[in-house]
Scaffold this active site. Structure first.
Site, mmCIF file in Angstrom:
data_model
loop_
_atom_site.group_PDB
_atom_site.id
_atom_site.type_symbol
_atom_site.label_atom_id
_atom_site.label_comp_id
_atom_site.label_asym_id
_atom_site.label_seq_id
_atom_site.Cartn_x
_atom_site.Cartn_y
_atom_site.Cartn_z
ATOM 1 N N ARG A 31 21.957 37.245 -19.136
ATOM 2 C CA ARG A 31 22.189 38.561 -19.198
ATOM 3 C C ARG A 31 21.191 39.614 -19.163
ATOM 4 N NH1 ARG A 31 27.931 38.157 -18.789
ATOM 5 N NH2 ARG A 31 28.667 36.106 -19.597
ATOM 6 N N ASP A 32 21.582 40.631 -18.401
ATOM 7 C CA ASP A 32 20.470 41.770 -18.527
ATOM 8 C C ASP A 32 20.362 42.540 -19.778
ATOM 9 O OD1 ASP A 32 19.346 43.476 -15.989
ATOM 10 O OD2 ASP A 32 19.444 44.791 -17.898
ATOM 11 N N ILE A 33 19.436 42.719 -20.440
ATOM 12 C CA ILE A 33 19.342 43.295 -21.750
ATOM 13 C C ILE A 33 19.679 44.563 -21.660
ATOM 14 C CG2 ILE A 33 17.004 43.898 -21.438
ATOM 15 C CD1 ILE A 33 16.202 42.466 -24.150
ATOM 16 N N ASN A 89 16.509 44.669 -6.011
ATOM 17 C CA ASN A 89 15.621 46.134 -5.900
ATOM 18 C C ASN A 89 14.332 45.584 -5.579
ATOM 19 O OD1 ASN A 89 17.624 47.922 -6.983
ATOM 20 N ND2 ASN A 89 17.262 47.267 -9.065
ATOM 21 N N VAL A 98 10.623 44.682 -12.604
ATOM 22 C CA VAL A 98 10.089 43.448 -12.811
ATOM 23 C C VAL A 98 9.785 42.716 -11.609
ATOM 24 C CG1 VAL A 98 10.514 41.003 -14.352
ATOM 25 C CG2 VAL A 98 11.408 43.161 -15.126
ATOM 26 N N HIS A 102 14.510 38.754 -8.359
ATOM 27 C CA HIS A 102 15.732 38.533 -9.041
ATOM 28 C C HIS A 102 16.970 39.162 -8.409
ATOM 29 C CE1 HIS A 102 13.918 42.117 -10.699
ATOM 30 N NE2 HIS A 102 14.840 42.591 -11.007
ATOM 31 N N HIS A 104 20.531 41.074 -9.035
ATOM 32 C CA HIS A 104 21.256 41.401 -10.053
ATOM 33 C C HIS A 104 22.933 41.028 -9.638
ATOM 34 C CE1 HIS A 104 18.655 44.515 -11.887
ATOM 35 N NE2 HIS A 104 18.187 44.187 -10.715
HETATM 36 P P1 AMP Z 1 14.593 45.746 -11.514
HETATM 37 O O1 AMP Z 1 14.759 46.952 -11.970
HETATM 38 O O2 AMP Z 1 15.565 45.195 -10.395
HETATM 39 O O3 AMP Z 1 13.153 45.094 -11.650
HETATM 40 O O4 AMP Z 1 15.503 44.964 -12.861
HETATM 41 C C1 AMP Z 1 14.792 44.406 -14.043
HETATM 42 C C2 AMP Z 1 16.244 44.323 -14.945
HETATM 43 O O5 AMP Z 1 15.504 43.331 -15.888
HETATM 44 C C3 AMP Z 1 16.359 45.519 -15.559
HETATM 45 O O6 AMP Z 1 17.878 45.772 -15.306
HETATM 46 C C4 AMP Z 1 16.378 45.394 -17.036
HETATM 47 O O7 AMP Z 1 17.267 46.003 -17.944
HETATM 48 C C5 AMP Z 1 16.148 43.882 -17.304
HETATM 49 N N1 AMP Z 1 15.500 43.108 -18.322
HETATM 50 C C6 AMP Z 1 14.094 43.629 -18.531
HETATM 51 N N2 AMP Z 1 13.501 42.783 -19.389
HETATM 52 C C7 AMP Z 1 14.636 42.134 -20.028
HETATM 53 C C8 AMP Z 1 14.845 40.686 -20.880
HETATM 54 N N3 AMP Z 1 13.642 40.642 -21.560
HETATM 55 N N4 AMP Z 1 15.921 40.136 -20.699
HETATM 56 C C9 AMP Z 1 17.085 40.465 -19.893
HETATM 57 N N5 AMP Z 1 16.714 41.317 -19.026
HETATM 58 C C10 AMP Z 1 15.508 42.195 -18.887
#
Ligand code: AMP
Ligand code: ZN
Length: 117
Positions: A31-33, A89, A98, A102, A104
């Site tokens: 799950r997204d944080i 993204n 990140v 990944h 979403h």
């Molecule tokens: P992006 O902008 O597509 O790179 O998405 C990165 C996503 O990772 C964002 O929606 C963040 O909220 C999520 N995120 C960052 N750190 C963590 C974590 N430790 N655990 C879960 N989700 C995370």
């Protein structure tokens, strides 16, 4: 394969905790944080690739299990028929934060017309 400084590699390894929802030989999902919808799950390949920009003819099959996981998780979270959105993204103007590829999976509310996650 693994990138020691990559947050999502650490999540896959288990050295950084996550709210894991699914795992196979090839993918890991959690799950997204900072969820942007009632269901907001990140689906990552266990192999480190920085982004969709690294996909080419020889490794494109790595995407298949990500989409299979998305459909499985949409079903499991009760949003398959209601509707959902999958988003990659990519790179700065694509809003990537990140740099481990990944997907979403978003749903559980009307997502509107905007393409953003
Ligand atoms: P992006 O902008 O597509 O790179 O998405 C990165 C996503 O990772 C964002 O929606 C963040 O909220 C999520 N995120 C960052 N750190 C963590 C974590 N430790 N655990 C879960 N989700 C995370
Ligand atoms: Zn990584």
């Amino acid at each position: 394969m693994m990138n020691k400084s990559c947050l999502f590699c650490k999540i896959v390894e288990g050295t950084v905790p996550s709210d894991k929802v699914y795992e196979t030989k090839e993918v890991f999902a959690f799950r997204d944080i900072h969820p942007k919808a009632p269901v907001h799950i990140l689906i990552v390949p266990k192999i480190h690739l920085t982004s969709l920009a690294e996909i080419h003819e020889k490794n494109v099959t790595i995407l298949n299990p990500l989409f299979l996981a998305a459909v499985h998780l949409a079903k499991e979270n009760g949003i398959l028929d209601r509707g959902f959105r999958t988003v990659f993204n990519c790179n700065p103007e694509g809003g990537q934060m990140v740099y481990h590829l990944h997907l979403h999976l978003l749903g559980g509310r009307p997502l509107g017309g905007a393409m953003g996650a």
